[in-house]
Design an enzyme around this catalytic site. Structure first.
Site, PDB file in Angstrom:
ATOM      1  N   TYR A  34       3.105  57.998  47.834  1.00 31.20           N
ATOM      2  CA  TYR A  34       3.261  56.648  47.668  1.00 31.20           C
ATOM      3  C   TYR A  34       4.777  56.338  48.291  1.00 31.20           C
ATOM      4  CZ  TYR A  34       7.790  59.193  45.796  1.00 31.20           C
ATOM      5  OH  TYR A  34       9.242  59.368  45.548  1.00 31.20           O
ATOM      6  N   ARG A  53       5.892  55.713  57.338  1.00 32.47           N
ATOM      7  CA  ARG A  53       5.984  56.660  57.135  1.00 32.47           C
ATOM      8  C   ARG A  53       4.995  56.347  55.630  1.00 32.47           C
ATOM      9  NH1 ARG A  53      11.260  58.504  53.052  1.00 32.47           N
ATOM     10  NH2 ARG A  53      10.365  56.786  52.258  1.00 32.47           N
ATOM     11  N   ARG A 101     -13.785  64.854  37.624  1.00 33.56           N
ATOM     12  CA  ARG A 101     -13.371  65.520  37.916  1.00 33.56           C
ATOM     13  C   ARG A 101     -13.500  67.138  39.221  1.00 33.56           C
ATOM     14  NH1 ARG A 101     -10.383  70.204  36.567  1.00 33.56           N
ATOM     15  NH2 ARG A 101      -8.147  70.190  36.643  1.00 33.56           N
ATOM     16  N   HIS A 103     -11.997  69.479  42.106  1.00 34.86           N
ATOM     17  CA  HIS A 103     -10.456  70.103  43.327  1.00 34.86           C
ATOM     18  C   HIS A 103     -10.968  69.415  44.431  1.00 34.86           C
ATOM     19  CE1 HIS A 103      -9.014  72.298  39.986  1.00 34.86           C
ATOM     20  NE2 HIS A 103      -7.589  72.287  40.142  1.00 34.86           N
ATOM     21  N   LYS A 148       5.562  62.373  51.509  1.00 32.20           N
ATOM     22  CA  LYS A 148       5.426  61.438  50.189  1.00 32.20           C
ATOM     23  C   LYS A 148       4.213  61.630  48.646  1.00 32.20           C
ATOM     24  CE  LYS A 148       8.751  57.223  49.462  1.00 32.20           C
ATOM     25  NZ  LYS A 148       9.785  57.988  48.233  1.00 32.20           N
ATOM     26  N   GLU A 180      17.475  69.137  49.258  1.00 34.05           N
ATOM     27  CA  GLU A 180      17.340  67.735  49.621  1.00 34.05           C
ATOM     28  C   GLU A 180      17.838  67.898  47.582  1.00 34.05           C
ATOM     29  OE1 GLU A 180      14.235  65.833  50.324  1.00 34.05           O
ATOM     30  OE2 GLU A 180      13.018  66.940  49.498  1.00 34.05           O
ATOM     31  N   LEU A 204      11.533  65.855  52.773  1.00 34.30           N
ATOM     32  CA  LEU A 204      11.023  65.086  53.009  1.00 34.30           C
ATOM     33  C   LEU A 204      12.244  64.057  53.526  1.00 34.30           C
ATOM     34  CD1 LEU A 204       8.882  62.009  52.406  1.00 34.30           C
ATOM     35  CD2 LEU A 204      10.584  60.992  51.218  1.00 34.30           C
TER      36      LEU A 204
HETATM   37  N1  PMP Z   1      14.105  63.075  49.236  1.00 33.59           N
HETATM   38  C1  PMP Z   1      13.308  62.517  48.542  1.00 33.59           C
HETATM   39  C2  PMP Z   1      12.996  64.320  47.825  1.00 33.59           C
HETATM   40  C3  PMP Z   1      13.313  61.402  47.990  1.00 33.59           C
HETATM   41  O1  PMP Z   1      12.316  61.407  46.958  1.00 33.59           O
HETATM   42  C4  PMP Z   1      13.972  60.554  48.818  1.00 33.59           C
HETATM   43  C5  PMP Z   1      13.821  58.998  47.857  1.00 33.59           C
HETATM   44  N2  PMP Z   1      12.147  58.622  48.275  1.00 33.59           N
HETATM   45  C6  PMP Z   1      14.714  60.754  49.638  1.00 33.59           C
HETATM   46  C7  PMP Z   1      14.993  62.073  49.903  1.00 33.59           C
HETATM   47  C8  PMP Z   1      15.295  59.851  50.659  1.00 33.59           C
HETATM   48  O2  PMP Z   1      14.432  58.389  51.078  1.00 33.59           O
HETATM   49  P1  PMP Z   1      14.434  57.346  51.732  1.00 33.59           P
HETATM   50  O3  PMP Z   1      15.692  57.375  52.272  1.00 33.59           O
HETATM   51  O4  PMP Z   1      13.298  56.861  52.296  1.00 33.59           O
HETATM   52  O5  PMP Z   1      14.529  56.621  49.942  1.00 33.59           O
END
Ligand code: PMP
Length: 283
Positions: A34, A53, A101, A103, A148, A180, A204
């Site tokens: 996403y 991305r 279904r 995997h 993502k 994070e 991410l």
């Molecule tokens: N880390 C994670 C796990 C996230 O879900 C997000 C939000 N999408 C971010 C970092 C920050 O990314 P962005 O600045 O692109 O929103």
């Protein structure tokens, strides 16, 4: 209430009428990716970076990109144009599609493409002025946090642990190092320098990470990307989180204790101002 129009596999329809078959691999396996992109005053913010991305995420899980750049851009702009809110965020999701279904990847499946625009409400004034509370947690997620992916169970459980503790976000640590938040990147300020963890497979890479690099460079604020020890986080002068919907927000309490002065600090204020200027300038 504005009716939300969404786009499912090319069809524009009211949110309530959008349906996905139960055998969609997004539902069955979390097999999809996403993206979340903000738009201010009808203009997409950092769209080329978000689109890049999105394509990296698709390639990482080997889903063929269902649209070229122009088609993605037209789709997202059309959705924004259908809604009255000045500031919006567009949620895009692509799954591997519907199949019996199993995997392993299906031999034949058409990716499911879903897009939805929502009102982007400003961060509540109390959080802008006073910052947010966070809790520290072990990072128990997999080792491809750079994708993502819609498989967000680890992030969901971490966020709920924060909420259960009366906090708005968590800061996660793997092997003693900061990774994070559940849905944000984390920034640590010590002696005027902004530190963020390496942008590798453990986190991410937020689109705001690239933006903060630029804003720090422009504002003469030293910024370093390097492993950040838990002890450095606990001794920070300031902590901040960033995401598409939160922009940049100060973390003023960690595990029930004040961070630095316990108030949003000067580096946060400088970066928040610079962020608003970047929005005005359109990117
Ligand atoms: N880390 C994670 C796990 C996230 O879900 C997000 C939000 N999408 C971010 C970092 C920050 O990314 P962005 O600045 O692109 O929103």
């Amino acid at each position: 209430m504005t009716t939300q129009t969404v786009c499912l596999n090319g069809e524009f329809l009211p949110l309530e009428e959008a349906r996905v078959p139960v055998l969609d691999r997004g539902f069955i396996f979390g097999d999809g990716i996403y993206e979340v992109v903000p738009s201010y005053g009808g203009r997409l913010f950092r769209w080329p970076q978000h689109l890049a991305r999105l394509k990296r995420s698709l390639a990482a899980i080997r889903i063929a990109n269902p649209h070229d750049d122009d088609a993605w851009t037209a789709l997202v702009n059309r959705l924004i144009g259908l809604h009255p809110w000045p500031d919006q965020f567009v949620y895009l999701q692509v799954t591997r599609g519907v199949a019996r279904r199993d995997h392993a990847f299906p031999a034949q499946a058409t990716p499911t493409v879903f897009a939805m625009a929502s009102e982007l409400a400003p961060v509540p004034a109390a959080q802008r002025e006073g910052g947010i509370a966070a809790v520290s947690l072990p990072d128990e997620r997999w080792l491809h946090c750079d994708i993502k992916s819609v498989s967000l169970l680890g992030n969901v459980l971490a966020r709920q642990a924060a909420v259960d503790a009366g906090a708005a976000e968590c800061l996660m640590f793997r092997d003693g190092f900061l990774t994070e938040g559940s849905s944000s990147n984390v920034w640590v300020v010590r002696n005027g320098t902004v530190f963020g963890p390496p942008r590798d497979h453990r986190i991410l890479e937020g689109i705001r990470a690239g933006l903060l690099d630029e804003l720090c460079a422009r504002g003469g604020i030293p910024m370093q990307t390097r492993p950040v020890l838990r002890e450095e986080v606990l001794a920070a002068d300031e902590l901040m989180v960033s995401s598409a919907t939160k922009e940049v927000v100060a973390v003023t309490r960690l595990d029930g204790r004040p961070v630095g002065s316990g108030r949003p600090g000067p580096v946060y204020h400088a970066l928040y101002q610079a962020y608003q200027a970047a929005k005005q300038a359109g990117g």
